[in-house]
Design a protein around this motif. Structure first.
Motif, PDB file in Angstrom:
ATOM      1  N   ALA A 168       0.568  -1.321  -0.028  1.00 44.18           N
ATOM      2  CA  ALA A 168      -0.127  -0.189   0.123  1.00 44.18           C
ATOM      3  C   ALA A 168       1.051   1.204   0.041  1.00 44.18           C
ATOM      4  CB  ALA A 168      -0.934   0.090   1.261  1.00 44.18           C
ATOM      5  N   LYS A 221       1.237   3.999  -3.247  1.00 42.51           N
ATOM      6  CA  LYS A 221      -0.145   4.933  -2.708  1.00 42.51           C
ATOM      7  C   LYS A 221      -0.313   5.876  -3.857  1.00 42.51           C
ATOM      8  CE  LYS A 221       3.678   7.576  -0.679  1.00 42.51           C
ATOM      9  NZ  LYS A 221       5.063   6.529  -1.023  1.00 42.51           N
ATOM     10  N   LEU A 254      -2.500   3.811  -6.240  1.00 41.05           N
ATOM     11  CA  LEU A 254      -4.019   3.677  -5.810  1.00 41.05           C
ATOM     12  C   LEU A 254      -4.853   5.042  -5.549  1.00 41.05           C
ATOM     13  CD1 LEU A 254      -2.623   0.988  -3.221  1.00 41.05           C
ATOM     14  CD2 LEU A 254      -4.061   0.549  -5.225  1.00 41.05           C
ATOM     15  N   ALA A 255      -4.210   6.071  -5.115  1.00 46.11           N
ATOM     16  CA  ALA A 255      -4.931   7.247  -4.694  1.00 46.11           C
ATOM     17  C   ALA A 255      -5.496   7.838  -6.052  1.00 46.11           C
ATOM     18  CB  ALA A 255      -3.942   8.228  -3.997  1.00 46.11           C
ATOM     19  N   THR A 307      -8.426   5.792  -7.304  1.00 46.67           N
ATOM     20  CA  THR A 307      -9.507   5.830  -6.582  1.00 46.67           C
ATOM     21  C   THR A 307     -10.304   7.152  -6.650  1.00 46.67           C
ATOM     22  OG1 THR A 307      -8.460   4.810  -4.486  1.00 46.67           O
ATOM     23  CG2 THR A 307     -10.160   6.072  -3.927  1.00 46.67           C
ATOM     24  N   LYS A 361      -5.812  11.478  -0.705  1.00 41.56           N
ATOM     25  CA  LYS A 361      -5.955  10.193  -0.594  1.00 41.56           C
ATOM     26  C   LYS A 361      -4.638   9.319  -0.388  1.00 41.56           C
ATOM     27  CE  LYS A 361     -10.170   9.849  -2.148  1.00 41.56           C
ATOM     28  NZ  LYS A 361     -11.271   9.595  -1.231  1.00 41.56           N
ATOM     29  N   LYS A 377      -3.965   9.276   3.180  1.00 41.55           N
ATOM     30  CA  LYS A 377      -5.043   8.247   3.829  1.00 41.55           C
ATOM     31  C   LYS A 377      -4.352   6.812   3.742  1.00 41.55           C
ATOM     32  CE  LYS A 377      -9.451  10.671   3.373  1.00 41.55           C
ATOM     33  NZ  LYS A 377     -10.778  10.774   2.941  1.00 41.55           N
ATOM     34  N   TYR A 378      -3.875   6.580   2.693  1.00 49.51           N
ATOM     35  CA  TYR A 378      -3.101   5.431   2.217  1.00 49.51           C
ATOM     36  C   TYR A 378      -2.055   4.950   3.292  1.00 49.51           C
ATOM     37  CZ  TYR A 378      -5.861   3.726  -1.737  1.00 49.51           C
ATOM     38  OH  TYR A 378      -7.019   3.262  -2.205  1.00 49.51           O
TER      39      TYR A 378
END
Length: 127
Positions: free
Chosen positions: A72, A76, A79-80, A83, A95, A98-99
């Motif tokens: 993660a 990150k 993924l952010a 998302t 985000k 947050k990750y």
């Protein structure tokens, strides 16, 4: 605990191989990479995975969680971005934070350890 790239690759390879094997043995409602078109099949698969996972040792579970946390953090930004693109909500920079927060602060196996304390009123045990 430092996790080597080799360890992460081994875990990822095992998971992907397991998914591929399951795909060849499962019903037609299951798609690629463990994505289900039928919710009941997805719930059943998740339950079966949990039954296997809960039989693992605490150290094995810790290794799984450490690898997921590291992945993660390593991914990150991607993924952010994904998302925000998928949901249309939020900001990528938020985000990312947050990750990082989820990877570093989500409870892990330490919540499974029994705790005991004593004082003038007696002994307490939390399992």
């Amino acid at each position: 605990m430092n996790i080597s790239d080799e360890q992460i690759n081994r875990v990822v390879t095992e998971v992907v191989d397991s998914i591929k094997q399951s795909n060849t043995n499962s019903s037609s409602s299951r798609g690629y990479d463990g994505v289900y078109t039928n919710m009941n099949d997805a719930v059943e698969a998740a339950h079966n995975a949990f039954l296997q996972y809960k039989q693992r040792s605490i150290q094995c579970r810790k290794n799984f969680i450490d690898a997921i946390r590291q992945m993660a953090i390593d991914h990150k930004e991607e993924l952010a971005r994904m998302t925000v693109e998928e949901t249309g909500m939020g900001r990528v920079d938020h985000k990312i934070l947050k990750y990082i927060n989820a990877a570093k602060n989500s409870p892990g196996v330490e919540e499974l350890q029994p705790k005991a304390w004593s004082g003038k009123n007696g002994l307490a045990l939390d399992e």
